[in-house]
Design a protein around this motif. Sequence first.
Motif, PDB file in Angstrom:
ATOM      1  N   ASP A  26       0.823  -1.213   0.000  1.00 32.00           N
ATOM      2  CA  ASP A  26       0.000   0.000   0.000  1.00 32.00           C
ATOM      3  C   ASP A  26       0.856   1.262   0.000  1.00 32.00           C
ATOM      4  O   ASP A  26       0.538   2.233  -0.686  1.00 32.00           O
ATOM      5  CB  ASP A  26      -0.950   0.013   1.206  1.00 32.00           C
ATOM      6  N   LEU A  37       2.329   1.609  -3.436  1.00 31.16           N
ATOM      7  CA  LEU A  37       1.291   2.045  -4.368  1.00 31.16           C
ATOM      8  C   LEU A  37       1.034   3.537  -4.228  1.00 31.16           C
ATOM      9  O   LEU A  37       0.942   4.261  -5.231  1.00 31.16           O
ATOM     10  CB  LEU A  37       0.007   1.244  -4.131  1.00 31.16           C
ATOM     11  N   ARG A  97       1.691   6.202  -7.217  1.00 29.71           N
ATOM     12  CA  ARG A  97       0.596   7.058  -7.710  1.00 29.71           C
ATOM     13  C   ARG A  97       0.972   8.536  -7.615  1.00 29.71           C
ATOM     14  O   ARG A  97       0.675   9.321  -8.517  1.00 29.71           O
ATOM     15  CB  ARG A  97      -0.686   6.793  -6.927  1.00 29.71           C
ATOM     16  N   GLU A 140      -1.438  -2.708  -7.718  1.00 28.23           N
ATOM     17  CA  GLU A 140      -2.885  -2.783  -7.478  1.00 28.23           C
ATOM     18  C   GLU A 140      -3.364  -4.224  -7.500  1.00 28.23           C
ATOM     19  O   GLU A 140      -4.204  -4.607  -6.681  1.00 28.23           O
ATOM     20  CB  GLU A 140      -3.635  -1.951  -8.523  1.00 28.23           C
ATOM     21  N   SER A 141      -2.811  -5.035  -8.388  1.00 26.32           N
ATOM     22  CA  SER A 141      -3.225  -6.443  -8.434  1.00 26.32           C
ATOM     23  C   SER A 141      -2.784  -7.182  -7.169  1.00 26.32           C
ATOM     24  O   SER A 141      -3.467  -8.090  -6.707  1.00 26.32           O
ATOM     25  CB  SER A 141      -2.683  -7.128  -9.680  1.00 26.32           C
ATOM     26  N   THR A 143      -2.716  -5.871  -4.222  1.00 22.40           N
ATOM     27  CA  THR A 143      -3.590  -5.480  -3.122  1.00 22.40           C
ATOM     28  C   THR A 143      -5.000  -6.012  -3.310  1.00 22.40           C
ATOM     29  O   THR A 143      -5.844  -5.827  -2.448  1.00 22.40           O
ATOM     30  CB  THR A 143      -3.658  -3.946  -2.968  1.00 22.40           C
ATOM     31  N   GLY A 170      -7.045  -4.938  -5.455  1.00 20.83           N
ATOM     32  CA  GLY A 170      -7.900  -3.862  -5.948  1.00 20.83           C
ATOM     33  C   GLY A 170      -8.253  -4.075  -7.402  1.00 20.83           C
ATOM     34  O   GLY A 170      -7.546  -4.729  -8.154  1.00 20.83           O
ATOM     35  N   GLY A 206      -8.186  -1.878  -9.493  1.00 19.82           N
ATOM     36  CA  GLY A 206      -7.335  -1.009 -10.300  1.00 19.82           C
ATOM     37  C   GLY A 206      -8.076   0.235 -10.702  1.00 19.82           C
ATOM     38  O   GLY A 206      -9.248   0.180 -11.055  1.00 19.82           O
ATOM     39  N   ARG A 207      -7.388   1.330 -10.617  1.00 19.07           N
ATOM     40  CA  ARG A 207      -7.980   2.593 -11.014  1.00 19.07           C
ATOM     41  C   ARG A 207      -7.392   2.989 -12.338  1.00 19.07           C
ATOM     42  O   ARG A 207      -6.237   2.722 -12.616  1.00 19.07           O
ATOM     43  CB  ARG A 207      -7.664   3.671  -9.974  1.00 19.07           C
TER      44      ARG A 207
END
Length: 68
Positions: free
Chosen positions: A4, A7, A11, A51-52, A54, A56, A58-59
Amino acid sequence: MSVDTKLAEARTAYHDLLLGQAVVRIQRDGKTVEFSQTNKRDLAAYIASLESQTGGAGRRLRPGRVSW
């Protein structure tokens, strides 16, 4: 460093590139890695990888396009 945290750092770096910063630096696998406008896609791929990890969905890193 947690996934996290990585990430969030990635970002922020991507955001800085989008705002015109010439070069951004992040920690990746214990090394400092530099990204610039020319390898922005590599940073986007790194973000997608994190993201993968976590779980998530994905944004999107770019806004969608609207066509009329």
